[in-house]
Design a protein around this motif. Structure first.
Motif, PDB file in Angstrom:
ATOM      1  N   THR A   8      32.708  65.815  17.958  1.00  0.00           N
ATOM      2  CA  THR A   8      33.294  64.692  17.098  1.00  0.00           C
ATOM      3  C   THR A   8      32.724  64.723  15.586  1.00  0.00           C
ATOM      4  N   VAL A   9      33.568  64.580  14.614  1.00  0.00           N
ATOM      5  CA  VAL A   9      32.876  64.436  13.193  1.00  0.00           C
ATOM      6  C   VAL A   9      32.497  63.174  12.909  1.00  0.00           C
ATOM      7  N   ARG A  10      31.270  63.432  12.408  1.00  0.00           N
ATOM      8  CA  ARG A  10      29.906  62.447  11.815  1.00  0.00           C
ATOM      9  C   ARG A  10      30.258  62.159  10.523  1.00  0.00           C
ATOM     10  N   THR A  11      30.424  60.885   9.899  1.00  0.00           N
ATOM     11  CA  THR A  11      30.602  60.914   8.528  1.00  0.00           C
ATOM     12  C   THR A  11      29.682  59.750   8.086  1.00  0.00           C
ATOM     13  N   THR A  12      29.133  59.923   6.960  1.00  0.00           N
ATOM     14  CA  THR A  12      28.223  58.999   6.132  1.00  0.00           C
ATOM     15  C   THR A  12      28.529  58.932   4.727  1.00  0.00           C
ATOM     16  N   ILE A  13      28.011  57.636   4.234  1.00  0.00           N
ATOM     17  CA  ILE A  13      28.154  57.391   2.712  1.00  0.00           C
ATOM     18  C   ILE A  13      26.439  57.226   2.403  1.00  0.00           C
ATOM     19  N   VAL A  14      26.174  57.942   1.312  1.00  0.00           N
ATOM     20  CA  VAL A  14      24.925  58.041   0.758  1.00  0.00           C
ATOM     21  C   VAL A  14      24.963  57.339  -0.671  1.00  0.00           C
ATOM     22  N   THR A  15      24.708  56.244  -0.841  1.00  0.00           N
ATOM     23  CA  THR A  15      24.663  55.566  -2.209  1.00  0.00           C
ATOM     24  C   THR A  15      23.620  56.167  -3.237  1.00  0.00           C
ATOM     25  N   GLY A  16      23.641  56.175  -4.421  1.00  0.00           N
ATOM     26  CA  GLY A  16      22.790  56.749  -5.060  1.00  0.00           C
ATOM     27  C   GLY A  16      22.469  58.191  -4.782  1.00  0.00           C
ATOM     28  N   GLY A  17      23.347  59.072  -4.538  1.00  0.00           N
ATOM     29  CA  GLY A  17      23.178  60.202  -4.016  1.00  0.00           C
ATOM     30  C   GLY A  17      23.094  61.464  -4.980  1.00  0.00           C
ATOM     31  N   SER A  18      22.929  61.009  -6.393  1.00  0.00           N
ATOM     32  CA  SER A  18      23.061  62.062  -7.381  1.00  0.00           C
ATOM     33  C   SER A  18      21.685  62.697  -7.681  1.00  0.00           C
ATOM     34  N   ARG A  19      20.599  62.243  -7.214  1.00  0.00           N
ATOM     35  CA  ARG A  19      19.423  62.544  -7.383  1.00  0.00           C
ATOM     36  C   ARG A  19      18.315  61.993  -6.496  1.00  0.00           C
ATOM     37  N   GLY A  20      17.245  62.510  -6.540  1.00  0.00           N
ATOM     38  CA  GLY A  20      16.094  62.125  -5.772  1.00  0.00           C
ATOM     39  C   GLY A  20      16.527  61.901  -4.177  1.00  0.00           C
ATOM     40  N   LEU A  21      15.797  60.896  -3.738  1.00  0.00           N
ATOM     41  CA  LEU A  21      15.894  60.677  -2.110  1.00  0.00           C
ATOM     42  C   LEU A  21      17.345  60.761  -1.684  1.00  0.00           C
ATOM     43  N   GLY A  22      18.312  60.083  -2.395  1.00  0.00           N
ATOM     44  CA  GLY A  22      19.799  60.297  -2.082  1.00  0.00           C
ATOM     45  C   GLY A  22      20.185  61.760  -1.850  1.00  0.00           C
ATOM     46  N   ARG A  23      20.064  62.431  -3.114  1.00  0.00           N
ATOM     47  CA  ARG A  23      20.422  63.957  -2.945  1.00  0.00           C
ATOM     48  C   ARG A  23      19.960  64.434  -1.852  1.00  0.00           C
ATOM     49  N   ALA A  24      18.445  64.165  -1.786  1.00  0.00           N
ATOM     50  CA  ALA A  24      17.894  65.140  -0.615  1.00  0.00           C
ATOM     51  C   ALA A  24      18.232  64.960   0.849  1.00  0.00           C
TER      52      ALA A  24
END
Length: 90
Positions: A8-24
């Motif tokens: 199955t495909v698993r999908t997530t949204i990560v807000t603030g994903g451009s840097r720091g913890l969100g990007r990691a």
């Protein structure tokens, strides 16, 4: 699309994903086989993060209701569902 070991495909949204913890987090989730949609207010930084991590990007401000709707729509368009939301935007 990526699939989990069960197929199955698993999908997530990560807000603030451009840097720091969100990007990691986005990078780790992509490596683990997730389809990841990231957002951020700094569009150039977000596009660089998307290129580096393999995540889909939706530039914008998470405090804007129309942007939040676009995030969910993007995840659903890509995989038909949303499994995880990481509210990381600062």
């Amino acid at each position: 699309m990526r699939t989990s070991p069960k197929g199955t495909v698993r999908t997530t949204i990560v807000t603030g994903g451009s840097r720091g913890l969100g990007r990691a987090l986005a990078a780790a989730l992509v490596t683990d086989g997730w389809e990841v949609v990231i957002d951020g207010r700094d569009a150039p930084a977000l596009l660089r993060a998307g290129a580096a991590t393999g995540a889909w990007t939706v530039p914008g401000d998470v405090t804007d209701p129309a942007h939040r709707a676009a995030l969910v729509a993007s995840a659903e368009r890509r995989c038909g569902r949303l499994d995880l939301l990481v509210n990381n935007a600062g």
